[in-house]
Design an enzyme around this catalytic site. Sequence first.
Site, PDB file in Angstrom:
ATOM      1  N   SER A   1       0.864  -1.195   0.000  1.00 43.97           N
ATOM      2  CA  SER A   1       0.000   0.000   0.000  1.00 43.97           C
ATOM      3  C   SER A   1       0.889   1.230   0.000  1.00 43.97           C
ATOM      4  CB  SER A   1      -0.855   0.020   1.271  1.00 43.97           C
ATOM      5  OG  SER A   1      -1.479   1.277   1.438  1.00 43.97           O
TER       6      SER A   1
ATOM      7  N   TYR B   1      -1.054  -0.923  10.429  1.00 44.97           N
ATOM      8  CA  TYR B   1      -1.258  -1.116   8.982  1.00 44.97           C
ATOM      9  C   TYR B   1      -0.062  -0.566   8.199  1.00 44.97           C
ATOM     10  CZ  TYR B   1      -3.594  -1.418   4.472  1.00 44.97           C
ATOM     11  OH  TYR B   1      -3.913  -1.743   3.167  1.00 44.97           O
TER      12      TYR B   1
HETATM   13  N1  LIG Z   1      -8.858  -1.172  -0.862  1.00 41.33           N
HETATM   14  C1  LIG Z   1      -7.875  -0.310  -0.688  1.00 41.33           C
HETATM   15  O1  LIG Z   1      -8.076   0.918  -0.676  1.00 41.33           O
HETATM   16  C2  LIG Z   1      -6.458  -0.810  -0.526  1.00 41.33           C
HETATM   17  C3  LIG Z   1      -5.417   0.127  -0.595  1.00 41.33           C
HETATM   18  C4  LIG Z   1      -4.113  -0.296  -0.465  1.00 41.33           C
HETATM   19  C5  LIG Z   1      -3.837  -1.641  -0.295  1.00 41.33           C
HETATM   20  N2  LIG Z   1      -4.855  -2.538  -0.224  1.00 41.33           N
HETATM   21  C6  LIG Z   1      -4.525  -3.947  -0.016  1.00 41.33           C
HETATM   22  O2  LIG Z   1      -5.112  -4.726  -1.034  1.00 41.33           O
HETATM   23  C7  LIG Z   1      -5.340  -6.040  -0.546  1.00 41.33           C
HETATM   24  C8  LIG Z   1      -6.770  -6.458  -0.864  1.00 41.33           C
HETATM   25  O3  LIG Z   1      -7.643  -5.625  -0.131  1.00 41.33           O
HETATM   26  P1  LIG Z   1      -9.128  -5.287  -0.589  1.00 41.33           P
HETATM   27  O4  LIG Z   1      -9.288  -3.832  -0.500  1.00 41.33           O
HETATM   28  O5  LIG Z   1      -9.462  -5.986  -1.830  1.00 41.33           O
HETATM   29  O6  LIG Z   1      -9.929  -5.892   0.667  1.00 41.33           O
HETATM   30  P2  LIG Z   1     -11.110  -6.951   0.801  1.00 41.33           P
HETATM   31  O7  LIG Z   1     -12.137  -6.749  -0.235  1.00 41.33           O
HETATM   32  O8  LIG Z   1     -11.483  -6.919   2.241  1.00 41.33           O
HETATM   33  O9  LIG Z   1     -10.376  -8.324   0.469  1.00 41.33           O
HETATM   34  C9  LIG Z   1      -9.446  -8.907   1.325  1.00 41.33           C
HETATM   35  C10 LIG Z   1      -9.206 -10.311   0.851  1.00 41.33           C
HETATM   36  O10 LIG Z   1      -8.211 -10.919   1.675  1.00 41.33           O
HETATM   37  C11 LIG Z   1      -8.683 -12.173   2.106  1.00 41.33           C
HETATM   38  N3  LIG Z   1      -8.112 -12.502   3.412  1.00 41.33           N
HETATM   39  C12 LIG Z   1      -8.060 -11.734   4.521  1.00 41.33           C
HETATM   40  N4  LIG Z   1      -7.485 -12.399   5.516  1.00 41.33           N
HETATM   41  C13 LIG Z   1      -7.168 -13.630   5.017  1.00 41.33           C
HETATM   42  C14 LIG Z   1      -6.576 -14.783   5.570  1.00 41.33           C
HETATM   43  N5  LIG Z   1      -6.170 -14.826   6.854  1.00 41.33           N
HETATM   44  N6  LIG Z   1      -6.396 -15.867   4.776  1.00 41.33           N
HETATM   45  C15 LIG Z   1      -6.806 -15.834   3.488  1.00 41.33           C
HETATM   46  N7  LIG Z   1      -7.362 -14.767   2.911  1.00 41.33           N
HETATM   47  C16 LIG Z   1      -7.562 -13.694   3.680  1.00 41.33           C
HETATM   48  C17 LIG Z   1     -10.209 -12.049   2.160  1.00 41.33           C
HETATM   49  O11 LIG Z   1     -10.811 -13.316   1.956  1.00 41.33           O
HETATM   50  P3  LIG Z   1     -11.542 -14.204   3.063  1.00 41.33           P
HETATM   51  O12 LIG Z   1     -12.166 -13.284   4.050  1.00 41.33           O
HETATM   52  O13 LIG Z   1     -12.512 -15.017   2.258  1.00 41.33           O
HETATM   53  O14 LIG Z   1     -10.463 -15.057   3.644  1.00 41.33           O
HETATM   54  C18 LIG Z   1     -10.454 -11.183   0.935  1.00 41.33           C
HETATM   55  O15 LIG Z   1     -10.535 -11.969  -0.220  1.00 41.33           O
HETATM   56  C19 LIG Z   1      -5.031  -6.012   0.960  1.00 41.33           C
HETATM   57  O16 LIG Z   1      -3.738  -6.530   1.185  1.00 41.33           O
HETATM   58  C20 LIG Z   1      -5.069  -4.523   1.271  1.00 41.33           C
HETATM   59  O17 LIG Z   1      -4.287  -4.192   2.397  1.00 41.33           O
HETATM   60  C21 LIG Z   1      -6.162  -2.165  -0.339  1.00 41.33           C
END
Ligand SMILES: NC(=O)c1ccc[n+]([C@@H]2O[C@H](COP(=O)([O-])OP(=O)(O)OC[C@H]3O[C@@H](n4cnc5c(N)ncnc54)[C@H](OP(=O)(O)O)[C@@H]3O)[C@@H](O)[C@H]2O)c1
Length: 254
Positions: free
Chosen positions: A139, A152
């Site tokens: 991120s 985070y």
């Molecule tokens: N959205 C943003 O603005 C943003 C910005 C910067 C970085 N990111 C990063 O992008 C990545 C994806 O985030 P997102 O925004 O798409 O969030 P999201 O929609 O909440 O998705 C998170 C994903 O991670 C999986 N997950 C979480 N804990 C897990 C575990 N212990 N084992 C296996 N899978 C796990 C969840 O699946 P299950 O719950 O089914 O396990 C889900 O598929 C993250 O690393 C986040 O930090 C996001």
Amino acid sequence: MTPKTVLITGASSGIGRALALEYAKAGAKVALVARRIESLNEVAQEVRALGGEPLVLVADVTKSETVHKAVGDAIATFGGLDMVIANAGVGGTKHAKEISWAFSEQMIDANVNGAVATLVSAIPHMVERGSGQLVGVSSIAGLRALPNSAVYSASKAALSTFLEAIRIDLRATGVKVTDVQPGFVTTPMTDKNTFKMPFKWPVEKAAKVITERLQKAPSVIAFPWPLVTALRFARLLPNALYDRLVSAADPRGL
Ligand SMILES: NC(=O)c1ccc[n+]([C@@H]2O[C@H](COP(=O)([O-])OP(=O)(O)OC[C@H]3O[C@@H](n4cnc5c(N)ncnc54)[C@H](OP(=O)(O)O)[C@@H]3O)[C@@H](O)[C@H]2O)c1
């Protein structure tokens, strides 16, 4: 270079799901890894409808043996993996006065240990074949610490540093390493946020940009440019000035 076989953790929602759909459109075999099987099965149907070949693998990335098994199963089923994307992660903001050990532990387990377990499981396979792409989704919050984001920001900075180090180590092996550093993207993770999220991108746009840029296997993919530029510039500022500016702007929880 577009991967024919790719494994994505956190594929049950948000950025991981959107990346899986992008690769499905290109006809890839996509291993979908996460904990929620119903959501994974729904994504698998979407992948199939778009022309991809899904493989659902239930795994909790905080349990290294299940991640290791998932990577091994994908390699065995697909006959190899061209790309592994360590995307699974958890978000959340807390003021330093409110951080508990349980909050820190689950976040570091998922965002750091989970991503590292995913990537190290794939390194021997890719090194042996002399090709492949390792991708981590960190991120821009890892570029400099943000208010209310101690755990985070630290977890994402740790992942970025890990990715940089393996990129250096694997330079002569034919294995490429990319650190994806998104700003705010509309997903279930950010849907919970009540604060302002400047330059927030739709998830489809983020996935399109990430997959297009990954074709050239750059060391870093960071967006959106106004926030990236501001945070990169912020790294040059003296601490006292940065602390004052960032407290006033308060861009929490990227
Ligand atoms: N959205 C943003 O603005 C943003 C910005 C910067 C970085 N990111 C990063 O992008 C990545 C994806 O985030 P997102 O925004 O798409 O969030 P999201 O929609 O909440 O998705 C998170 C994903 O991670 C999986 N997950 C979480 N804990 C897990 C575990 N212990 N084992 C296996 N899978 C796990 C969840 O699946 P299950 O719950 O089914 O396990 C889900 O598929 C993250 O690393 C986040 O930090 C996001």
